[in-house]
Scaffold this motif. Structure first.
Motif, mmCIF file in Angstrom:
data_model
loop_
_atom_site.group_PDB
_atom_site.id
_atom_site.type_symbol
_atom_site.label_atom_id
_atom_site.label_comp_id
_atom_site.label_asym_id
_atom_site.label_seq_id
_atom_site.Cartn_x
_atom_site.Cartn_y
_atom_site.Cartn_z
ATOM 1 N N ALA A 86 7.224 9.629 61.745
ATOM 2 C CA ALA A 86 6.977 9.370 60.373
ATOM 3 C C ALA A 86 6.190 8.130 60.182
ATOM 4 N N GLU A 87 6.250 7.038 60.929
ATOM 5 C CA GLU A 87 5.681 5.659 60.865
ATOM 6 C C GLU A 87 4.061 5.718 61.155
ATOM 7 N N LYS A 88 3.581 7.182 61.411
ATOM 8 C CA LYS A 88 2.263 7.156 61.639
ATOM 9 C C LYS A 88 1.545 8.219 60.810
ATOM 10 N N GLN A 89 2.262 8.314 59.387
ATOM 11 C CA GLN A 89 1.826 9.312 58.606
ATOM 12 C C GLN A 89 0.388 9.148 58.147
ATOM 13 N N VAL A 90 -0.314 10.126 57.610
ATOM 14 C CA VAL A 90 -1.901 10.043 57.179
ATOM 15 C C VAL A 90 -1.837 10.615 56.097
ATOM 16 N N LEU A 91 -2.734 10.270 54.973
ATOM 17 C CA LEU A 91 -2.875 11.291 53.841
ATOM 18 C C LEU A 91 -4.343 11.672 54.006
ATOM 19 N N VAL A 92 -4.498 12.944 53.299
ATOM 20 C CA VAL A 92 -6.026 13.323 53.254
ATOM 21 C C VAL A 92 -6.343 13.384 51.825
ATOM 22 N N ARG A 93 -7.319 12.743 51.532
ATOM 23 C CA ARG A 93 -7.779 12.452 50.250
ATOM 24 C C ARG A 93 -8.608 13.537 49.590
ATOM 25 N N VAL A 100 -5.896 21.278 40.723
ATOM 26 C CA VAL A 100 -5.368 20.050 40.459
ATOM 27 C C VAL A 100 -5.399 19.060 41.439
ATOM 28 N N PRO A 101 -5.817 18.055 41.297
ATOM 29 C CA PRO A 101 -5.898 17.021 42.401
ATOM 30 C C PRO A 101 -4.662 16.621 43.369
ATOM 31 N N ALA A 102 -4.842 16.702 44.391
ATOM 32 C CA ALA A 102 -3.634 16.396 45.365
ATOM 33 C C ALA A 102 -3.976 15.671 46.811
ATOM 34 N N VAL A 103 -3.233 15.359 47.429
ATOM 35 C CA VAL A 103 -3.268 14.955 48.759
ATOM 36 C C VAL A 103 -2.639 15.778 50.089
ATOM 37 N N GLU A 104 -3.139 15.887 50.942
ATOM 38 C CA GLU A 104 -2.292 16.700 51.945
ATOM 39 C C GLU A 104 -1.752 15.700 52.861
ATOM 40 N N VAL A 105 -0.374 15.845 53.414
ATOM 41 C CA VAL A 105 0.320 14.880 54.211
ATOM 42 C C VAL A 105 0.243 15.275 55.518
ATOM 43 N N LEU A 106 -0.237 14.462 56.540
ATOM 44 C CA LEU A 106 -0.272 14.692 57.933
ATOM 45 C C LEU A 106 0.799 13.928 58.714
ATOM 46 N N ALA A 107 1.321 14.374 59.636
ATOM 47 C CA ALA A 107 2.301 13.504 60.548
ATOM 48 C C ALA A 107 2.178 13.858 61.885
ATOM 49 N N PRO A 108 2.032 12.937 62.979
ATOM 50 C CA PRO A 108 2.145 13.531 64.454
ATOM 51 C C PRO A 108 3.580 14.008 64.539
ATOM 52 N N PHE A 109 3.799 14.965 65.536
ATOM 53 C CA PHE A 109 5.021 15.702 65.904
ATOM 54 C C PHE A 109 5.017 15.707 67.269
ATOM 55 N N ALA A 110 5.961 15.083 67.885
ATOM 56 C CA ALA A 110 6.129 15.015 69.238
ATOM 57 C C ALA A 110 7.055 16.334 69.970
ATOM 58 N N PHE A 163 -9.216 4.611 56.246
ATOM 59 C CA PHE A 163 -8.764 3.330 55.840
ATOM 60 C C PHE A 163 -7.396 3.230 55.431
ATOM 61 N N THR A 164 -6.973 1.974 55.151
ATOM 62 C CA THR A 164 -5.574 1.823 54.643
ATOM 63 C C THR A 164 -5.663 1.204 53.370
ATOM 64 N N GLU A 165 -4.826 1.796 52.318
ATOM 65 C CA GLU A 165 -4.824 1.304 51.244
ATOM 66 C C GLU A 165 -3.586 1.345 50.524
ATOM 67 N N ASN A 166 -3.055 0.234 49.878
ATOM 68 C CA ASN A 166 -1.496 0.439 49.514
ATOM 69 C C ASN A 166 -0.441 0.926 50.482
ATOM 70 N N GLY A 167 -0.683 0.555 51.526
ATOM 71 C CA GLY A 167 0.377 1.080 52.603
ATOM 72 C C GLY A 167 0.239 2.506 53.105
ATOM 73 N N PHE A 168 -0.764 3.042 52.694
ATOM 74 C CA PHE A 168 -0.931 4.491 53.216
ATOM 75 C C PHE A 168 -2.193 4.245 54.167
ATOM 76 N N ARG A 169 -2.221 5.041 55.197
ATOM 77 C CA ARG A 169 -3.451 5.431 55.863
ATOM 78 C C ARG A 169 -4.164 6.726 55.378
ATOM 79 N N GLN A 170 -5.284 6.750 55.285
ATOM 80 C CA GLN A 170 -6.203 7.729 54.486
ATOM 81 C C GLN A 170 -7.223 8.263 55.109
ATOM 82 N N VAL A 171 -7.483 9.558 55.286
ATOM 83 C CA VAL A 171 -8.794 10.060 55.671
ATOM 84 C C VAL A 171 -9.327 11.104 54.715
ATOM 85 N N TYR A 172 -10.528 11.656 55.135
ATOM 86 C CA TYR A 172 -11.220 12.588 54.064
ATOM 87 C C TYR A 172 -11.203 13.847 54.723
#
Length: 281
Positions: A86-93, A100-110, A163-172
């Motif tokens: 969970a600490e490596k979570q990433v948002l897709v902008r 409706v605008p949204a983000v997709e939420v990614l998380a590594p899964f071991a 980039f990281t903004e407001n504590g969220f890692r974000q990609v496109y």
């Protein structure tokens, strides 16, 4: 050859260059571009149709190693047992769900006894047109078993760096190599997209429609344009040559008509005086 000398005029040479250049682009760029899209769409439709009736398989069967990918098994349902990082979570902008605008939420899964895979948990709608990120529920910390569908890694968008903004890692885009570098977690080449009612799941991302699209017809049209353009150039050249032949054939006849007219005999002095003084009367 003299009859075709007009084709060497600058205007005709320029027209020939434009037409032949257009035909070249049709065959080497435009038609392959559309036919390539059709091939990609047909492949995706075929994989989706096959996956809809396939039984889930263990992800370690499809992705046995950390550097594995399964490009021929996209949308195939798989199961995996392990835990989220969970600490490596990433948002897709810049995503849109039903307009409706949204983000997709990614998380590594071991995966237990297997590699670490990237999991698309689903989407979360954003507020203020996407300017403000919402609260996102954390995934389970305990070991869980999930069912998901295999997905191909997306291409990274040039000039759009993570980039990281407001504590969220974000990609496109969902590019597993880029996310692995960004998070420092090695990931497989393919990623997983959760189906409904799964541990850690958010808004479910719907399956795409199986639509072939217009790409095949567009590709055929560009091929037709590439064939018709030189044919049209040849037609105009032939029409010009035929018009010049008609002009050359008409020239001797016009000259003969002008030569057959007999000149008027010269006027006598009496005729000149009569014509001159008679008019004065």
């Amino acid at each position: 050859m003299r009859r075709l000398a007009f084709l060497l005029r600058p205007s005709w040479l320029a027209l020939a260059v434009v037409v032949l250049g257009f035909a070249y682009l049709c065959f080497t760029v435009l038609a392959p571009w559309q036919l390539g899209k059709n091939t990609t769409t047909s492949r995706a439709n075929s994989q989706l149709e096959h996956a809809l009736t396939a039984d889930p398989m263990p992800v370690t069967t499809m992705l046995p190693h950390q550097d594995s990918s399964a490009p021929d098994e996209q949308w195939r349902p798989v199961t995996a047992t392990g835990h989220y990082l969970a600490e490596k979570q990433v948002l897709v902008r810049l995503r849109s769900i039903d307009g409706v605008p949204a983000v997709e939420v990614l998380a590594p899964f071991a995966v237990k006894g297997g590699p670490t895979v990237l999991v698309n948990r689903g989407f979360v709608r954003t507020d203020d047109g996407g300017a403000r990120l919402p609260d996102i529920a954390a995934p389970p910390a305990a070991e869980v078993t999930i069912t998901a569908r295999l997905r191909d890694s997306q291409g990274a968008i040039p000039g759009k760096n993570p980039f990281t903004e407001n504590g969220f890692r974000q990609v496109y885009s969902i590019n597993t190599e880029q996310v692995a570098t960004f998070t420092g977690v090695p990931l497989t080449g393919s990623y997983l997209q959760l189906v409904e009612d799964q541990p850690g799941g958010l808004g479910v991302i719907a399956l795409p429609r199986r639509d072939a699209g217009p790409f095949l017809s567009y590709g055929i049209q560009w091929i037709a344009f590439g064939i018709l353009a030189p044919i049209g150039l040849g037609y105009f050249a032939f029409a010009e040559l035929r018009a010049r032949r008609a002009e050359r054939a008409a020239a001797p006849a016009q000259a003969g008509e002008a030569g057959s007219a007999e000149p008027a005999p010269p006027m006598t002095v009496e005729q000149k005086l009569t014509d001159r003084y008679g008019r004065r009367r």
